[in-house]
Design a protein around this motif. Structure first.
Motif, PDB file in Angstrom:
ATOM      1  N   GLY A   1       0.799  -1.214   0.000  1.00 29.22           N
ATOM      2  CA  GLY A   1       0.000   0.000   0.000  1.00 29.22           C
ATOM      3  C   GLY A   1       0.834   1.267   0.000  1.00 29.22           C
ATOM      4  O   GLY A   1       0.315   2.345  -0.260  1.00 29.22           O
ATOM      5  N   PHE A   2       2.127   1.154   0.297  1.00 31.36           N
ATOM      6  CA  PHE A   2       2.982   2.342   0.334  1.00 31.36           C
ATOM      7  C   PHE A   2       3.982   2.354  -0.803  1.00 31.36           C
ATOM      8  O   PHE A   2       4.071   3.310  -1.549  1.00 31.36           O
ATOM      9  N   GLY A   3       4.753   1.261  -0.927  1.00 34.43           N
ATOM     10  CA  GLY A   3       5.731   1.223  -2.008  1.00 34.43           C
ATOM     11  C   GLY A   3       6.767   0.134  -1.816  1.00 34.43           C
ATOM     12  O   GLY A   3       6.671  -0.688  -0.909  1.00 34.43           O
ATOM     13  N   LYS A   4       7.772   0.158  -2.700  1.00 33.34           N
ATOM     14  CA  LYS A   4       8.796  -0.881  -2.687  1.00 33.34           C
ATOM     15  C   LYS A   4      10.174  -0.243  -2.803  1.00 33.34           C
ATOM     16  O   LYS A   4      10.403   0.615  -3.662  1.00 33.34           O
ATOM     17  N   PHE A   5      11.085  -0.671  -1.931  1.00 32.56           N
ATOM     18  CA  PHE A   5      12.486  -0.280  -2.000  1.00 32.56           C
ATOM     19  C   PHE A   5      13.224  -1.403  -2.711  1.00 32.56           C
ATOM     20  O   PHE A   5      13.063  -2.570  -2.369  1.00 32.56           O
ATOM     21  N   SER A   6      14.035  -1.044  -3.696  1.00 31.22           N
ATOM     22  CA  SER A   6      14.793  -2.060  -4.411  1.00 31.22           C
ATOM     23  C   SER A   6      16.172  -1.509  -4.748  1.00 31.22           C
ATOM     24  O   SER A   6      16.390  -0.295  -4.763  1.00 31.22           O
TER      25      SER A   6
ATOM     26  N   GLY B   1       3.702   2.690  -4.309  1.00 30.13           N
ATOM     27  CA  GLY B   1       2.653   1.701  -4.489  1.00 30.13           C
ATOM     28  C   GLY B   1       1.330   2.366  -4.820  1.00 30.13           C
ATOM     29  O   GLY B   1       1.195   3.591  -4.828  1.00 30.13           O
ATOM     30  N   LYS B   2       0.326   1.544  -5.069  1.00 28.11           N
ATOM     31  CA  LYS B   2      -0.986   2.051  -5.465  1.00 28.11           C
ATOM     32  C   LYS B   2      -1.592   2.964  -4.408  1.00 28.11           C
ATOM     33  O   LYS B   2      -2.144   4.016  -4.729  1.00 28.11           O
ATOM     34  N   GLY B   3      -1.463   2.601  -3.143  1.00 26.58           N
ATOM     35  CA  GLY B   3      -2.032   3.425  -2.078  1.00 26.58           C
ATOM     36  C   GLY B   3      -1.419   4.816  -2.041  1.00 26.58           C
ATOM     37  O   GLY B   3      -2.122   5.812  -1.874  1.00 26.58           O
ATOM     38  N   ALA B   4      -0.100   4.895  -2.213  1.00 31.20           N
ATOM     39  CA  ALA B   4       0.580   6.195  -2.218  1.00 31.20           C
ATOM     40  C   ALA B   4       0.211   6.989  -3.464  1.00 31.20           C
ATOM     41  O   ALA B   4      -0.021   8.200  -3.396  1.00 31.20           O
ATOM     42  N   LYS B   5       0.139   6.320  -4.595  1.00 31.04           N
ATOM     43  CA  LYS B   5      -0.230   7.019  -5.834  1.00 31.04           C
ATOM     44  C   LYS B   5      -1.647   7.565  -5.744  1.00 31.04           C
ATOM     45  O   LYS B   5      -1.918   8.697  -6.155  1.00 31.04           O
ATOM     46  N   ASP B   6      -2.561   6.760  -5.196  1.00 33.60           N
ATOM     47  CA  ASP B   6      -3.948   7.200  -5.061  1.00 33.60           C
ATOM     48  C   ASP B   6      -4.059   8.377  -4.100  1.00 33.60           C
ATOM     49  O   ASP B   6      -4.849   9.295  -4.309  1.00 33.60           O
ATOM     50  N   ALA B   7      -3.266   8.350  -3.017  1.00 34.88           N
ATOM     51  CA  ALA B   7      -3.311   9.429  -2.030  1.00 34.88           C
ATOM     52  C   ALA B   7      -2.794  10.736  -2.616  1.00 34.88           C
ATOM     53  O   ALA B   7      -3.248  11.820  -2.218  1.00 34.88           O
TER      54      ALA B   7
END
Length: 124
Positions: free
Chosen positions: A46-51, A82-88
């Motif tokens: 829901g927030f994102g990914k560190f890579s 992530g999708k949740g951060a993009k939507d926010a």
């Protein structure tokens, strides 16, 4: 926002002490870096990914002298929202434009043609 501001906000919303929140935040960041060192991705749903991304060696230029230099290969930590951060963060969609109502089509009226005129002059 600075780290201290983030700690203050979390401490207030979670009803925890600032030192406890600071320790948790430090542990979170240390865990993300430890995973990155081994090449693992860290996904916060829901927030994102560190890579970790690999950058190859390449040629560059020294801007001061214009001299060509060799830039060595390196690794960098990247973040993908992530999708949740993009939507926010998404901007609200503008309201749909209303199309003006079309006037009803005018009825076509048949126009009768005038009788053809006789060619030439009239005789009386």
């Amino acid at each position: 926002m600075k780290t201290s501001d983030l700690i203050d906000q979390i401490a207030q919303s979670a009803d925890r002490s600032k030192t406890e929140v600071r320790d948790i935040l430090d542990a979170l960041l240390a865990a993300i870096l430890a995973a990155a060192k081994t090449g693992e991705n860290v996904t916060l749903t829901g927030f994102g990914k560190f890579s970790v991304r690999q950058l190859g060696a390449r040629q560059g230029r020294n801007p001061a002298t214009g001299e060509s230099i060799e830039i060595p290969a390196s690794r960098k930590l990247a973040f993908s929202a992530g999708k949740g951060a993009k939507d926010a963060l998404a901007l609200p969609k503008p309201p749909a434009k209303k199309t003006p109502a079309k006037a009803p089509a005018a009825k076509k009226v048949a126009v009768k043609a005038a009788p053809p005129k006789a060619a030439g002059r009239k005789r009386t």
